[in-house]
Structure formats: structure tokens, C-alpha cells
Scaffold this motif. Structure first.
Motif, PDB file in Angstrom:
ATOM      1  N   THR A 118       9.892   2.247  -7.031  1.00 58.72           N
ATOM      2  CA  THR A 118      10.586   3.356  -7.658  1.00 58.72           C
ATOM      3  C   THR A 118      10.782   4.662  -7.008  1.00 58.72           C
ATOM      4  O   THR A 118      11.823   5.100  -6.408  1.00 58.72           O
ATOM      5  CB  THR A 118      10.140   3.449  -9.012  1.00 58.72           C
ATOM      6  OG1 THR A 118       9.850   2.395  -9.818  1.00 58.72           O
ATOM      7  CG2 THR A 118      10.786   4.595  -9.939  1.00 58.72           C
ATOM      8  N   GLU A 119       9.879   5.287  -6.346  1.00 58.94           N
ATOM      9  CA  GLU A 119       9.758   6.388  -5.606  1.00 58.94           C
ATOM     10  C   GLU A 119      10.458   6.282  -4.291  1.00 58.94           C
ATOM     11  O   GLU A 119      10.922   7.229  -3.695  1.00 58.94           O
ATOM     12  CB  GLU A 119       8.619   7.219  -5.634  1.00 58.94           C
ATOM     13  CG  GLU A 119       7.978   7.403  -7.057  1.00 58.94           C
ATOM     14  CD  GLU A 119       8.906   8.511  -7.734  1.00 58.94           C
ATOM     15  OE1 GLU A 119       9.510   9.194  -7.192  1.00 58.94           O
ATOM     16  OE2 GLU A 119       9.158   8.163  -8.955  1.00 58.94           O
ATOM     17  N   ASN A 120      10.432   5.129  -3.634  1.00 60.69           N
ATOM     18  CA  ASN A 120      11.334   4.612  -2.293  1.00 60.69           C
ATOM     19  C   ASN A 120      12.519   4.455  -2.526  1.00 60.69           C
ATOM     20  O   ASN A 120      13.394   4.180  -1.652  1.00 60.69           O
ATOM     21  CB  ASN A 120      10.447   3.777  -1.719  1.00 60.69           C
ATOM     22  CG  ASN A 120       9.150   4.605  -0.797  1.00 60.69           C
ATOM     23  OD1 ASN A 120       9.129   5.513  -0.475  1.00 60.69           O
ATOM     24  ND2 ASN A 120       8.001   3.469  -0.838  1.00 60.69           N
TER      25      ASN A 120
ATOM     26  N   SER B 163       0.927  -1.126  -0.065  1.00 64.40           N
ATOM     27  CA  SER B 163       0.051  -0.001  -0.099  1.00 64.40           C
ATOM     28  C   SER B 163       0.860   1.119  -0.003  1.00 64.40           C
ATOM     29  O   SER B 163       2.177   1.289   0.210  1.00 64.40           O
ATOM     30  CB  SER B 163      -0.619   0.001   1.192  1.00 64.40           C
ATOM     31  OG  SER B 163      -0.005   0.195   2.241  1.00 64.40           O
ATOM     32  N   GLN B 164       0.450   2.316  -0.296  1.00 67.39           N
ATOM     33  CA  GLN B 164       1.248   3.665  -0.491  1.00 67.39           C
ATOM     34  C   GLN B 164       1.909   3.895   0.718  1.00 67.39           C
ATOM     35  O   GLN B 164       1.261   3.971   1.915  1.00 67.39           O
ATOM     36  CB  GLN B 164       0.434   4.640  -0.891  1.00 67.39           C
ATOM     37  CG  GLN B 164       1.038   5.912  -1.397  1.00 67.39           C
ATOM     38  CD  GLN B 164       0.435   6.969  -2.056  1.00 67.39           C
ATOM     39  OE1 GLN B 164      -0.690   6.927  -2.135  1.00 67.39           O
ATOM     40  NE2 GLN B 164       1.147   7.928  -2.629  1.00 67.39           N
ATOM     41  N   GLY B 165       2.973   4.108   0.857  1.00 66.12           N
ATOM     42  CA  GLY B 165       3.803   4.711   1.943  1.00 66.12           C
ATOM     43  C   GLY B 165       5.317   4.356   1.759  1.00 66.12           C
ATOM     44  O   GLY B 165       5.842   3.759   0.765  1.00 66.12           O
ATOM     45  N   SER B 166       6.193   4.336   2.835  1.00 66.10           N
ATOM     46  CA  SER B 166       7.572   4.198   2.694  1.00 66.10           C
ATOM     47  C   SER B 166       7.958   3.290   3.856  1.00 66.10           C
ATOM     48  O   SER B 166       9.076   2.999   3.828  1.00 66.10           O
ATOM     49  CB  SER B 166       8.312   5.490   2.850  1.00 66.10           C
ATOM     50  OG  SER B 166       7.950   6.202   4.193  1.00 66.10           O
ATOM     51  N   GLU B 167       7.060   2.705   4.610  1.00 66.22           N
ATOM     52  CA  GLU B 167       7.244   1.702   5.652  1.00 66.22           C
ATOM     53  C   GLU B 167       7.592   0.389   5.035  1.00 66.22           C
ATOM     54  O   GLU B 167       7.402   0.052   4.203  1.00 66.22           O
ATOM     55  CB  GLU B 167       6.323   1.612   6.710  1.00 66.22           C
ATOM     56  CG  GLU B 167       6.142   3.193   7.399  1.00 66.22           C
ATOM     57  CD  GLU B 167       7.270   3.643   8.049  1.00 66.22           C
ATOM     58  OE1 GLU B 167       7.926   2.850   8.889  1.00 66.22           O
ATOM     59  OE2 GLU B 167       7.539   4.966   7.969  1.00 66.22           O
TER      60      GLU B 167
ATOM     61  N   LEU C 235       4.759   0.645  -0.674  1.00 63.21           N
ATOM     62  CA  LEU C 235       5.210   0.750  -1.888  1.00 63.21           C
ATOM     63  C   LEU C 235       5.047   2.208  -2.539  1.00 63.21           C
ATOM     64  O   LEU C 235       3.928   2.689  -2.132  1.00 63.21           O
ATOM     65  CB  LEU C 235       4.639  -0.273  -2.986  1.00 63.21           C
ATOM     66  CG  LEU C 235       4.987  -1.780  -2.766  1.00 63.21           C
ATOM     67  CD1 LEU C 235       4.112  -2.502  -3.581  1.00 63.21           C
ATOM     68  CD2 LEU C 235       6.332  -2.072  -2.812  1.00 63.21           C
ATOM     69  N   ASN C 236       5.682   2.898  -3.381  1.00 58.82           N
ATOM     70  CA  ASN C 236       5.234   3.971  -3.997  1.00 58.82           C
ATOM     71  C   ASN C 236       5.931   4.019  -5.143  1.00 58.82           C
ATOM     72  O   ASN C 236       7.010   4.076  -5.620  1.00 58.82           O
ATOM     73  CB  ASN C 236       6.293   5.219  -3.068  1.00 58.82           C
ATOM     74  CG  ASN C 236       5.882   6.537  -3.456  1.00 58.82           C
ATOM     75  OD1 ASN C 236       4.861   6.621  -4.499  1.00 58.82           O
ATOM     76  ND2 ASN C 236       6.486   7.673  -2.779  1.00 58.82           N
ATOM     77  N   SER C 237       4.678   3.947  -6.109  1.00 55.76           N
ATOM     78  CA  SER C 237       4.905   3.813  -7.477  1.00 55.76           C
ATOM     79  C   SER C 237       5.866   2.534  -7.989  1.00 55.76           C
ATOM     80  O   SER C 237       7.123   2.772  -8.686  1.00 55.76           O
ATOM     81  CB  SER C 237       5.739   5.002  -8.303  1.00 55.76           C
ATOM     82  OG  SER C 237       4.615   6.150  -7.845  1.00 55.76           O
ATOM     83  N   PRO C 238       5.528   1.504  -7.514  1.00 52.59           N
ATOM     84  CA  PRO C 238       6.136   0.363  -7.965  1.00 52.59           C
ATOM     85  C   PRO C 238       5.964   0.285  -9.596  1.00 52.59           C
ATOM     86  O   PRO C 238       4.978   0.154 -10.270  1.00 52.59           O
ATOM     87  CB  PRO C 238       5.504  -0.906  -7.524  1.00 52.59           C
ATOM     88  CG  PRO C 238       3.917  -0.402  -7.064  1.00 52.59           C
ATOM     89  CD  PRO C 238       4.247   1.063  -6.950  1.00 52.59           C
TER      90      PRO C 238
END
Length: 182
Positions: free
Chosen positions: A80-82, A53-57, A61-64
Motif C-alpha cells: 500500500t504505502e509503496n 521486510s520494511q522498505g521499498s526495494e 513491503l510498506n504496510s501490506p
């Protein structure tokens, strides 16, 4: 007749699907980029599960953009964005991640394509760093090749990666408008 997957944010719907991979049992993994998740489908389009789900923990994921499967039927995702690679088990449970923003060996800047060789080594298109990196099966840095440019062996934004049966690495060199084989 081909199967059709539709736009949406509910489970089983997609918003800018990106990378695809087939599991050992013939199911389809989809990097659901703008929904910030990965979805697993049967080939007839039946939704099996969703993970991330969206996030950085851990597990977020952020824009897989791309996915690959491992020998143990796990799933590797270019988050990608992480600026990292995230590994999930075959049930969609977070296992580990590696990478992190930067340009040193083992660090990533907007990872794109991903592939896994027969020994479990992970090959990643390190998009913004204009190189390809290779990681050991446990995620530890192993090697890198390429640099920014348009000469043979150089890249301008390597996007997709694939492997031949005999171990050669194929790279989609996006802004050089070519494919290179190593």
C-alpha cells in the motif's frame, strides 16, 4: 475452538493483521501490515514462513494490506504505502512488482483489495484514485472502471474486492458505506 494468533514482531506473531488468503494446500497467508511482511501459517496456527521486510526495494513491503494467491500458488500483495503490487513465489521469493505512484492507467495510489480471476487477471481496489484497475497476469495494465463519486458505478475509496464464480467483481465502497457488484 478457534486458533489465536498473538501480537508481536517475532516470526509467527502479528501486528495489525489485514488481508487474508488461503493457499491451494489450505494454509493461511496473512498481510502482517504493521510488521511490513506476509506470514504463512497452517490452519492450526503453526508458523511456516515469513517474507518481505520494511522498505521499498525488490521484495520489501510498506504496510501490506491485502493478499491473493495465483494459479501457480504464488502470492500477490498490495504494498500500500509503496503504491504497487508485489508478486512472490510459493516459497516467498520476490518475483516482480508493478504499479507505482500516480493516477494514470496502470499506476496506483494506495492499492487496497486484490483478487485474481480464473484466467489470472488481477483486480485491484485503487483506493486513493477511487477506481478499480484490472491487470493482465504479467502485471500489464488491462482496464479500469469507476471514478470518484457516490452515484452507481462510482467510488469513494474502494477497499476490498472479491470475485464470484461467474466472474462478477464485488467492491467494498468504503466511504460510500456500500458494496457494489459489477
Amino acid at each position: 475452538m478457534s486458533n489465536v494468533f498473538f501480537l508481536g514482531s517475532e516470526e509467527g506473531k502479528l501486528n495489525h493483521p489485514a488481508g487474508l488468503a488461503l493457499t491451494k494446500d489450505g494454509n493461511l497467508l496473512v498481510a502482517d501490515k504493521d510488521n511490513h511482511r506476509v506470514q504463512l501459517f497452517k490452519m492450526d496456527g503453526t508458523h511456516i514462513m515469513t517474507f518481505g521486510s520494511q522498505g521499498s526495494e525488490d521484495g520489501d513491503l510498506n504496510s501490506p494490506n491485502h493478499v491473493a494467491t495465483t494459479e501457480d500458488n504464488g502470492c500477490l500483495v498490495t504494498d500500500t504505502e509503496n503504491n504497487r503490487i508485489v508478486k512472490f513465489d510459493c516459497n516467498g521469493k520476490f518475483e516482480s512488482s508493478f504499479g507505482g505512484k500516480g493516477s494514470s492507467n496502470g499506476q496506483l495510489d494506495r492499492p487496497a483489495g486484490i483478487a485474481v480471476d480464473s484466467e489470472g487477471f488481477i483486480i485491484v481496489g485503487d483506493f486513493q484514485n477511487h477506481r478499480v484497475q484490472i491487470f493482465q497476469p504479467d502485471g500489464k495494465f488491462y482496464a479500469t472502471f469507476g471514478s470518484e463519486g457516490d452515484a452507481e458505478g462510482e467510488f469513494k475509496f474502494p477497499w476490498g474486492v472479491a470475485l464470484t464464480k461467474d466472474g462478477r467483481v464485488i467492491v467494498a465502497d468504503r466511504h460510500n458505506h456500500r458494496v457494489q457488484v459489477f
